[in-house]
Write a protein that holds these residues in place. Structure first.
Motif, PDB file in Angstrom:
ATOM      1  N   GLY A 315       3.535  -0.789  -3.198  1.00  0.00           N
ATOM      2  CA  GLY A 315       4.575  -0.700  -4.221  1.00  0.00           C
ATOM      3  C   GLY A 315       4.165   0.244  -5.330  1.00  0.00           C
ATOM      4  O   GLY A 315       2.977   0.480  -5.548  1.00  0.00           O
ATOM      5  N   ILE A 316       5.159   0.782  -6.020  1.00  0.00           N
ATOM      6  CA  ILE A 316       4.909   1.688  -7.141  1.00  0.00           C
ATOM      7  C   ILE A 316       5.823   1.321  -8.297  1.00  0.00           C
ATOM      8  O   ILE A 316       6.803   0.585  -8.131  1.00  0.00           O
ATOM      9  N   THR A 317       5.486   1.833  -9.465  1.00  0.00           N
ATOM     10  CA  THR A 317       6.362   1.723 -10.633  1.00  0.00           C
ATOM     11  C   THR A 317       6.616   3.121 -11.196  1.00  0.00           C
ATOM     12  O   THR A 317       5.750   3.995 -11.123  1.00  0.00           O
ATOM     13  N   ARG A 318       7.797   3.298 -11.724  1.00  0.00           N
ATOM     14  CA  ARG A 318       8.167   4.512 -12.464  1.00  0.00           C
ATOM     15  C   ARG A 318       9.036   4.037 -13.625  1.00  0.00           C
ATOM     16  O   ARG A 318      10.254   4.023 -13.546  1.00  0.00           O
ATOM     17  N   ASP A 319       8.399   3.587 -14.699  1.00  0.00           N
ATOM     18  CA  ASP A 319       9.083   2.836 -15.738  1.00  0.00           C
ATOM     19  C   ASP A 319       9.766   3.739 -16.767  1.00  0.00           C
ATOM     20  O   ASP A 319       9.161   4.684 -17.289  1.00  0.00           O
ATOM     21  N   LYS A 320      11.002   3.390 -17.058  1.00  0.00           N
ATOM     22  CA  LYS A 320      11.791   4.043 -18.105  1.00  0.00           C
ATOM     23  C   LYS A 320      13.108   3.268 -18.202  1.00  0.00           C
ATOM     24  O   LYS A 320      13.592   2.738 -17.211  1.00  0.00           O
ATOM     25  N   THR A 321      13.658   3.185 -19.415  1.00  0.00           N
ATOM     26  CA  THR A 321      14.960   2.527 -19.522  1.00  0.00           C
ATOM     27  C   THR A 321      15.984   3.281 -18.678  1.00  0.00           C
ATOM     28  O   THR A 321      15.846   4.497 -18.451  1.00  0.00           O
ATOM     29  N   LEU A 322      17.003   2.589 -18.242  1.00  0.00           N
ATOM     30  CA  LEU A 322      17.938   3.150 -17.263  1.00  0.00           C
ATOM     31  C   LEU A 322      18.597   4.431 -17.766  1.00  0.00           C
ATOM     32  O   LEU A 322      18.766   5.405 -17.013  1.00  0.00           O
ATOM     33  N   GLY A 323      18.959   4.465 -19.045  1.00  0.00           N
ATOM     34  CA  GLY A 323      19.619   5.642 -19.574  1.00  0.00           C
ATOM     35  C   GLY A 323      18.723   6.869 -19.654  1.00  0.00           C
ATOM     36  O   GLY A 323      19.219   7.996 -19.762  1.00  0.00           O
ATOM     37  N   MET A 325      16.069   7.298 -17.357  1.00  0.00           N
ATOM     38  CA  MET A 325      15.337   7.398 -16.101  1.00  0.00           C
ATOM     39  C   MET A 325      15.763   8.621 -15.292  1.00  0.00           C
ATOM     40  O   MET A 325      16.948   8.918 -15.168  1.00  0.00           O
ATOM     41  N   LYS A 326      14.772   9.295 -14.711  1.00  0.00           N
ATOM     42  CA  LYS A 326      15.060  10.409 -13.822  1.00  0.00           C
ATOM     43  C   LYS A 326      15.598   9.871 -12.504  1.00  0.00           C
ATOM     44  O   LYS A 326      15.117   8.846 -12.004  1.00  0.00           O
ATOM     45  N   PRO A 327      16.566  10.541 -11.888  1.00  0.00           N
ATOM     46  CA  PRO A 327      17.110  10.060 -10.610  1.00  0.00           C
ATOM     47  C   PRO A 327      16.041   9.878  -9.535  1.00  0.00           C
ATOM     48  O   PRO A 327      16.086   8.907  -8.759  1.00  0.00           O
ATOM     49  N   ASP A 328      15.066  10.810  -9.477  1.00  0.00           N
ATOM     50  CA  ASP A 328      14.064  10.685  -8.417  1.00  0.00           C
ATOM     51  C   ASP A 328      13.111   9.516  -8.679  1.00  0.00           C
ATOM     52  O   ASP A 328      12.513   8.979  -7.744  1.00  0.00           O
ATOM     53  N   TRP A 329      12.972   9.077  -9.944  1.00  0.00           N
ATOM     54  CA  TRP A 329      12.177   7.877 -10.205  1.00  0.00           C
ATOM     55  C   TRP A 329      12.849   6.640  -9.622  1.00  0.00           C
ATOM     56  O   TRP A 329      12.185   5.760  -9.105  1.00  0.00           O
ATOM     57  N   TRP A 330      14.146   6.584  -9.743  1.00  0.00           N
ATOM     58  CA  TRP A 330      14.891   5.487  -9.106  1.00  0.00           C
ATOM     59  C   TRP A 330      14.682   5.530  -7.592  1.00  0.00           C
ATOM     60  O   TRP A 330      14.336   4.524  -6.965  1.00  0.00           O
ATOM     61  N   ASP A 331      14.876   6.704  -7.012  1.00  0.00           N
ATOM     62  CA  ASP A 331      14.800   6.840  -5.553  1.00  0.00           C
ATOM     63  C   ASP A 331      13.406   6.505  -5.025  1.00  0.00           C
ATOM     64  O   ASP A 331      13.267   5.821  -3.999  1.00  0.00           O
ATOM     65  N   GLN A 332      12.369   6.969  -5.709  1.00  0.00           N
ATOM     66  CA  GLN A 332      10.999   6.740  -5.241  1.00  0.00           C
ATOM     67  C   GLN A 332      10.671   5.248  -5.209  1.00  0.00           C
ATOM     68  O   GLN A 332      10.111   4.746  -4.226  1.00  0.00           O
ATOM     69  N   GLY A 371      14.283  -9.925 -14.176  1.00  0.00           N
ATOM     70  CA  GLY A 371      14.542  -8.607 -14.730  1.00  0.00           C
ATOM     71  C   GLY A 371      13.486  -8.243 -15.756  1.00  0.00           C
ATOM     72  O   GLY A 371      12.705  -9.092 -16.203  1.00  0.00           O
ATOM     73  N   ASN A 372      13.439  -6.961 -16.136  1.00  0.00           N
ATOM     74  CA  ASN A 372      12.456  -6.528 -17.128  1.00  0.00           C
ATOM     75  C   ASN A 372      12.918  -5.234 -17.776  1.00  0.00           C
ATOM     76  O   ASN A 372      13.312  -4.294 -17.074  1.00  0.00           O
ATOM     77  N   ARG A 373      12.892  -5.201 -19.070  1.00  0.00           N
ATOM     78  CA  ARG A 373      13.305  -3.994 -19.791  1.00  0.00           C
ATOM     79  C   ARG A 373      12.429  -2.814 -19.371  1.00  0.00           C
ATOM     80  O   ARG A 373      11.205  -2.901 -19.313  1.00  0.00           O
ATOM     81  N   ASN A 377      14.679  -0.067 -11.999  1.00  0.00           N
ATOM     82  CA  ASN A 377      14.427   0.343 -10.615  1.00  0.00           C
ATOM     83  C   ASN A 377      13.486  -0.633  -9.915  1.00  0.00           C
ATOM     84  O   ASN A 377      13.741  -1.067  -8.783  1.00  0.00           O
ATOM     85  N   TYR A 378      12.406  -0.977 -10.591  1.00  0.00           N
ATOM     86  CA  TYR A 378      11.421  -1.900 -10.020  1.00  0.00           C
ATOM     87  C   TYR A 378      12.024  -3.287  -9.783  1.00  0.00           C
ATOM     88  O   TYR A 378      11.867  -3.877  -8.707  1.00  0.00           O
TER      89      TYR A 378
END
Length: 472
Positions: A315-323, A325-332, A371-373, A377-378
């Motif tokens: 598993g990985i994390t790419r943390d950032k608030t949704l607004g 967040m980079k699209p590829d961080w969501w996808d990864q 959930g977590n602020r 994505n995670y």
């Protein structure tokens, strides 16, 4: 990563300061060590009238070498354990009398509540636990056994059985000193499938598991060598190069499994060290590659002919608030944490590489429950893992394969070491055990799911979080 606050709280000055200021008091947890007995101290077992599990439980405990406690005087239990009243607690009392009045401290309190058929019968739980609430050894165990509400014959019985969840979760928050409390729903006909769960929950292996609900269904359980339950089994562990994955590989190997440790090529050196350390083999593979499932399946088929245990830990994390967040961080994150599991499962199952008696075990997170602020994505991916477990369980049951998940809370790893101090301390303290867990706590829970004796456990998601205040 060391917990400096807990280390200080265990010193003389630290204990005094914690008590004076009412600060969190993290107890020393009883974790599993080679040669340890299953439980320290006698086990008190009782049942509501008509309960169907008392005799099977007593037989299992006796076979496991556990001492069953005889009935004791309830008042003596309370007075002696609190140290407030009674000969053991009165200043200046006769020493001989105090010694004679000292109550039995139990290693565990077990109650068979399957005989409770309406809400008035819940009083039996008060009558059992009230006089014994302070008569447990540190790191004691409380286990209540019930019938799944969905299997009950009428609404009043189902209501009473569902009420057991509030009891056990509250006990986990009240009894303190490292005590854990669980509810085990045993379906009618599943009485012979309880032993694996009973052993796990009584032992030091469940040190950081509390406030959980486990469901056991009827199953054919083979004879189990409890010293090496995974002997002769092939276990795949993804994300095995470090942290929780490395500890999972170690624990499964100690239980007898031949481990196939998998991680990305960039972690090759660390992966080889883990594989060599457990006497297993290493596979360097990016699970998101289009051909990864087929390559993995071919490797397992060629080298082992099958895989008995699959642990989806990568598993990985790419943390950032949704607004932001980079699209590829969501996808990864979704691809690694969830979609790759689906693809691998499909290929391994389609090719018949997971045999009858196989175990699929996924790693979710309390973020997938609460959930977590900054982790939409995670949390989405980890909630999806829970959905995978629930949706696949009935389908795989037809093939004799179980699927379950662990949902870790705050676990002391290199990743949590990077969390800012205040948030890190909150993660450690906001649970019933007032401390973070260790990778071994997650690994031991996975090993319980992996055991041949856990044939009746499927569709479960068990949090390894010290009964965190977050989530259900």
């Amino acid at each position: 990563m060391s917990d400096r606050y807990a280390s200080f709280a265990h010193t003389g000055p630290g204990r005094a300061l914690v008590k004076r200021l009412g600060l969190p008091d993290p107890p020393r947890l009883r974790r599993d060590r080679p040669g340890d007995p299953l439980i320290h101290g006698p086990v008190r077992l009782d049942a509501a009238p008509g309960g169907r599990l008392r005799e099977p439980l007593a037989k299992l405990l006796t076979t496991a070498g556990v001492e069953l406690s005889a009935d004791t005087d309830a008042a003596a239990d309370v007075e002696g354990a609190t140290g407030v009243e009674g000969a053991a607690g009165v200043e200046g009392a006769d020493h001989g009398a105090a010694t004679a009045a000292r109550p039995v401290l139990h290693g565990a309190l077990l109650y068979d509540a399957t005989g409770i058929t309406d809400s008035t019968g819940l009083r039996a739980l008060f009558d059992f636990f009230h006089p014994l609430a302070r008569a447990l050894h540190p790191s004691g165990r409380v286990i209540v056994f019930g019938s799944p509400p969905e299997s009950c014959t009428n609404p009043r019985e189902a209501t009473a059985q569902r009420a057991l969840e509030g009891l056990t979760r509250s006990i986990g928050k009240e009894f303190g000193r490292g005590t854990t409390a669980q509810l085990v729903y045993v379906a009618p006909g599943a009485e012979r499938a309880v032993e694996s769960t009973l052993r796990f929950l009584l032992s030091g292996r469940s040190a950081y598991v509390s406030g959980q609900v486990v469901r056991i269904t009827p199953a054919d359980v083979p004879e189990v060598d409890w010293a090496r339950p995974l002997a002769g089994r092939i276990a795949l562990v993804t994300g095995a190069a470090r942290g929780i994955g490395a500890k999972v590989a170690e624990v499964l190997a100690a239980d007898g499994a031949q481990v196939v440790a998998l991680d990305v090529p960039a972690a090759g050196d660390a992966l080889a060290e883990v594989a060599n350390g457990v006497g297993g083999t290493a596979v360097q593979l990016d699970l998101t590659a289009p051909d990864a499932p087929v390559r993995l399946a071919e490797h397992l088929a060629d080298r082992h002919g099958r895989v008995d245990v699959v642990v989806h830990n990568a598993g990985i994390t790419r943390d950032k608030t949704l607004g932001r967040m980079k699209p590829d961080w969501w996808d990864q994150v979704l691809d690694v944490n969830l979609s790759s599991q689906e693809r691998i499962n499909e290929v391994l199952l389609d090719r018949g590489l997971i045999p009858h008696g196989g175990r699929l075990i996924a790693v979710s997170s309390i973020a997938g429950i609460a959930g977590n602020r900054g982790q939409t994505n995670y949390a989405t991916s980890k909630a999806g893992v829970i959905g995978l477990v629930h949706s696949m369980a009935p389908l795989l049951a037809e093939r004799g394969i179980t699927v379950n998940a662990v949902a870790p809370g705050f676990i002391e790893t290199r990743l949590t070491a990077r969390i800012p101090l205040m948030f890190r301390e909150a993660g450690r303290r906001l649970n019933s055990l007032a401390q973070g867990g260790l990778p071994v706590d997650v690994a031991q829970t996975i090993a319980w799911f992996a055991s041949p004796g856990s044939a009746g456990i499927t569709g479960n998601v068990v949090r390894v979080c010290g009964q965190s205040v977050l989530g259900a």
